[in-house]
Enzyme design. Structure first.
Site, mmCIF file in Angstrom:
data_model
loop_
_atom_site.group_PDB
_atom_site.id
_atom_site.type_symbol
_atom_site.label_atom_id
_atom_site.label_comp_id
_atom_site.label_asym_id
_atom_site.label_seq_id
_atom_site.Cartn_x
_atom_site.Cartn_y
_atom_site.Cartn_z
ATOM 1 N N ASP A 417 67.034 -21.486 72.325
ATOM 2 C CA ASP A 417 65.840 -21.518 71.486
ATOM 3 C C ASP A 417 65.717 -22.844 70.745
ATOM 4 O O ASP A 417 66.704 -23.459 70.348
ATOM 5 C CB ASP A 417 65.919 -20.370 70.473
ATOM 6 C CG ASP A 417 64.708 -20.288 69.577
ATOM 7 O OD1 ASP A 417 63.615 -20.026 70.098
ATOM 8 O OD2 ASP A 417 64.855 -20.489 68.355
ATOM 9 N N GLU A 470 64.103 -23.904 75.832
ATOM 10 C CA GLU A 470 62.764 -23.787 75.261
ATOM 11 C C GLU A 470 62.496 -25.114 74.550
ATOM 12 O O GLU A 470 62.920 -25.314 73.409
ATOM 13 C CB GLU A 470 62.688 -22.618 74.277
ATOM 14 C CG GLU A 470 61.267 -22.352 73.798
ATOM 15 C CD GLU A 470 61.143 -22.228 72.285
ATOM 16 O OE1 GLU A 470 60.011 -22.034 71.807
ATOM 17 O OE2 GLU A 470 62.158 -22.344 71.583
#
Length: 742
Positions: A417, A470
């Site tokens: 993330d 990401e």
């Protein structure tokens, strides 16, 4: 000598001793020139009486109380040997219990362990730090270990010692910053924390960063847990995973939040709607198989205090969240997925962590896991703290954590993330809120090196797994190997495509012809990285609307537009990801406080949308043209990308064998295009294998309407033949050339 003993006793009583074992426990002592004597010292501040039990002889000896603070001692003037003993401790209420002395055991963690850890290279440090149920010198108990280099004193506290930090003070192992203590009788299920005395003489309670389990929020204690008792049955899956080339195989990911994909019929006494991992598995796996997804991706399952963070603000990186059950329950979940040929990816957050008092923030009273300067150590947009990726022990904590999830839970990949927030020092910061790197730039060189080390380590240990970034910036070579200068990820989320495409589909179709580049520009960079096309959870929250509600037009047009959206997505190069609820057209945004609106499947258009996505997955998995050459221009050709007046695009997808070919024609307006011609490469018949406007999908074309098309022998779009078609409103047509056996 006596002075030194008094100083040692005083430092233990005051909670400032870094090596209580040097005073407490059994020792051989004696003045110079005199015989050695065996002495045992104990610190039990709440005891009324302490007795020593000689296990081999079966004798009991009362210990002398040296001071009111609770130091007890016994000297054996006629003995100079080390022998096994127990303590019988009687408290002020008259209750008594017997235990081995925690200060009678040698260290378990070796100097080599601490050396590797301080280097940042102990990839399985979770086997040493944390709480480990074990048998040490034939005594059952639990080894506790924690990294707290700036602490004056660290103690283990829990129900087993009435949360009294005086009773189980730990020893620091040299200058490593690691503290250790083996406590007999402590076993799985016992609650504990670390009580830390800071350099400012403050006492703070911290959960164990390496704990394998924790209390369900709002409680915050760690729980001793043995996680090595589950019997796995996924050997076949693991073996096949190691042999599979993830780049040349289908990868269709269903992203979900465990807490809201399926919920309890009624909230429990605490108002929770969550169900157990095992129940979720038994409900989810048949659905994933029915829908045809190859993998699932779970929003973070590591322990986190705040439901509204969706798991992205982690306090227990090694603890699977107790919201849905115990570690073995989650192991069952993954195991059953594997036995049903479903891969499991986890969202993982090595960028930042929350400021909760029991968590990593200022863990030993200092900026330990974070930077001390808030310009480096704080994320102003999220109100969180940024990991200090330049500190060896912090890198070790995170890299070992990645290894842990693969090793202990058999997961198939991590989606990392907020990579952009890691690699840019000025991410979401204004001038003056960040510090340039040593070259004066805004690139976080330490975080980039960490990511390279992370990916190199993971792929060194685990074949066939997936590491996904990401990452929303233009940082180059995210998915290239570190030896080429890349960060080493397997795939990168294609955020550029996502942002452009979602902007496009939200427009009224009458204006789309002026923004045609939003659906074609992505092919300018589609093969610069290994991309996953994502329609993720982030795009259906915070006022962004659900995928269905983004579509303009009336009720029918919204569904038709969504079918066109998904059809184009599956045709576009790149692996696929869709967030839960999108597959059947959830009308409202995702709400982390309630379950999905599964009742919508009682309505015809939603059920037909689900059927359409299921058939797209089937087409994707069964068509090599859509995945075999997915990461190269060799697998894609535009037929016509310039028909902005009609908002129509057409293109070819190809596999390694030229027989594996599909042709996509996508119409992004409600207008029906009659006698619409596209150039095709072969003088063959073409079979219509998918029409988003079939009645079974919610359209108006008969499901058994003409499916075989013949070419017209006239050149068009740089190709020798053409097909003339009727393209329905918001229609996506997919054709396959029919090759003869010859």
């Amino acid at each position: 000598m006596r002075k030194n003993l008094v100083e040692a006793a005083t430092s233990i009583i005051n909670g400032e001793c870094k090596d209580p074992h040097s005073y407490l426990g059994m020792h051989l002592v004696g003045a110079e020139g005199k015989n050695l004597q065996t002495v045992v010292r104990v610190y039990q501040p709440t005891a009324k009486m302490v007795e020593l039990l000689d296990i081999s002889a079966g004798n009991s000896f009362p210990m002398k109380k040296l001071c009111n603070e609770g130091i007890y001692e016994i000297i054996f003037p006629d003995r100079s040997d080390i022998f096994e003993y127990k303590l019988k401790i009687t408290d002020s209420t008259g209750n008594s219990f017997s235990t081995h002395d925690p200060y009678s055991f040698w260290p378990v963690i070796s100097e080599y362990d601490t050396h590797l850890f301080n280097q940042g290279n102990h990839h399985r440090i979770y086997e040493k730090l944390g709480a480990h149920v074990m048998t040490h010198n034939n005594v059952k108990g639990t080894l506790f270990a924690v990294w707290a280099p700036c602490a004056k004193r660290v103690s283990v506290v829990g129900d087993f010692n009435q949360w009294d930090g005086r009773r189980h003070q730990m020893r620091e192992l040299g200058s490593s910053g690691v503290w250790e203590l083996f406590i007999p009788l402590v076993s799985s299920g016992d609650l504990y924390k670390f009580e830390i005395k800071t350099i400012d003489n403050n006492l703070i309670l911290k959960a164990d960063p390496y704990a394998f389990y924790a209390e369900k929020r709002p409680n915050t204690a760690s729980i001793v847990m043995d996680i090595d008792n589950y019997t796995w049955c996924d050997d076949q899956w693991i073996s096949s995973r190691e042999e599979k080339d993830v780049f040349n195989n289908p990868l269709s990911i269903y992203e979900l939040h465990l807490g809201t994909w399926s919920t309890a019929a009624e909230p429990d006494e605490n108002g929770d709607i969550y169900i157990n991992y095992r129940i979720i598995a038994d409900r989810l796996i048949p659905y994933i198989k029915y829908m045809g997804y190859t993998h699932i991706e779970l929003l973070p399952v590591a322990e986190h205090p705040y439901d509204g963070s969706w798991g992205y603000q982690v306090t227990g990186y090694y603890a699977v969240t107790s919201r849905y059950g115990k570690p073995e329950d989650f192991m069952y979940f993954v195991d059953m997925c594997h036995q049903n040929d479903i891969g499991v990816l986890l969202d993982w957050v090595p960028a930042h962590f929350p400021k909760d008092a029991h968590g990593l923030a200022r863990f030993d009273g200092s900026a330990l896991y974070e930077h001390s300067d808030p310009r480096q150590g704080e994320h102003p947009e999220w109100g969180t703290l940024v990991f200090n990726h330049g500190r060896n022990e912090v890198r070790n904590f995170l890299i070992s954590n990645a290894v842990f999830w693969f090793e202990k839970y058999h997961i198939d990949g991590l989606r990392v993330d907020a990579v952009a927030s890691m690699i840019y020092l000025d991410y979401a910061k204004k001038p003056g809120q960040w510090i340039p790197n040593k070259y004066g730039g805004n690139l976080n060189l330490e975080a980039a090196d960490f990511l390279k080390q992370l990916n190199t380590t993971v792929f060194n240990y685990f074949k066939g797994v997936i590491m996904v970034a990401e990452e929303s910036s233009s940082w180059p070579m995210i998915t290239k190997p570190p030896y080429m200068g890349g960060l080493g990820f397997t795939f990168k989320w294609n955020m550029g495509w996502m942002n452009d495409f979602l902007k496009y589909i939200k427009m009224d179709p009458i204006y789309r012809k002026y923004h045609h580049n939003l659906i074609t520009f992505s092919l300018m960079y589609a093969f610069s990285e290994n991309y996953i096309l994502v329609l993720s959870h982030d795009e259906v929250v915070h006022g962004k609307c659900s995928m269905l509600s983004k579509q303009p037009g009336d009720y029918w047009q919204k569904f038709a537009g969504l079918r066109a959206t998904y059809g184009y997505t599956y045709g576009h190069p790149g692996k696929k990801l869709l967030f839960m609820g999108g597959e059947y057209g959830q009308f409202i945004e995702w709400n982390d406080k309630k379950g999905l609106d599964w009742h919508l499947l009682d309505y015809e258009m939603h059920k037909k949308m689900q059927t359409y996505v299921r058939d797209l997955n089937t087409l994707y998995r069964e068509s090599k043209a859509l995945y075999e050459v997915d990461l190269s221009y060799d697998g894609f050709e535009w037929i016509d990308c310039n028909d902005n007046d009609h908002s129509v695009v057409s293109f070819i997808r190809k596999g390694k064998d030229y027989h594996d070919m599909l042709i996509f024609v996508c119409n992004f307006t409600p207008a029906v295009n009659y006698n619409y011609c596209i150039g095709v490469p072969f003088d063959l018949e073409y079979e219509l294998v998918m029409n988003s406007n079939y009645e079974k999908y919610g359209g108006y074309d008969s499901d058994d309407s003409n499916k075989i098309y013949s070419v017209i022998k006239e050149p068009l779009h740089g190709r020798p033949f053409k097909l003339c078609l009727t393209i329905p409103s918001f229609g996506v047509l997919v054709f396959r050339p029919i090759f003869k056996d010859s």
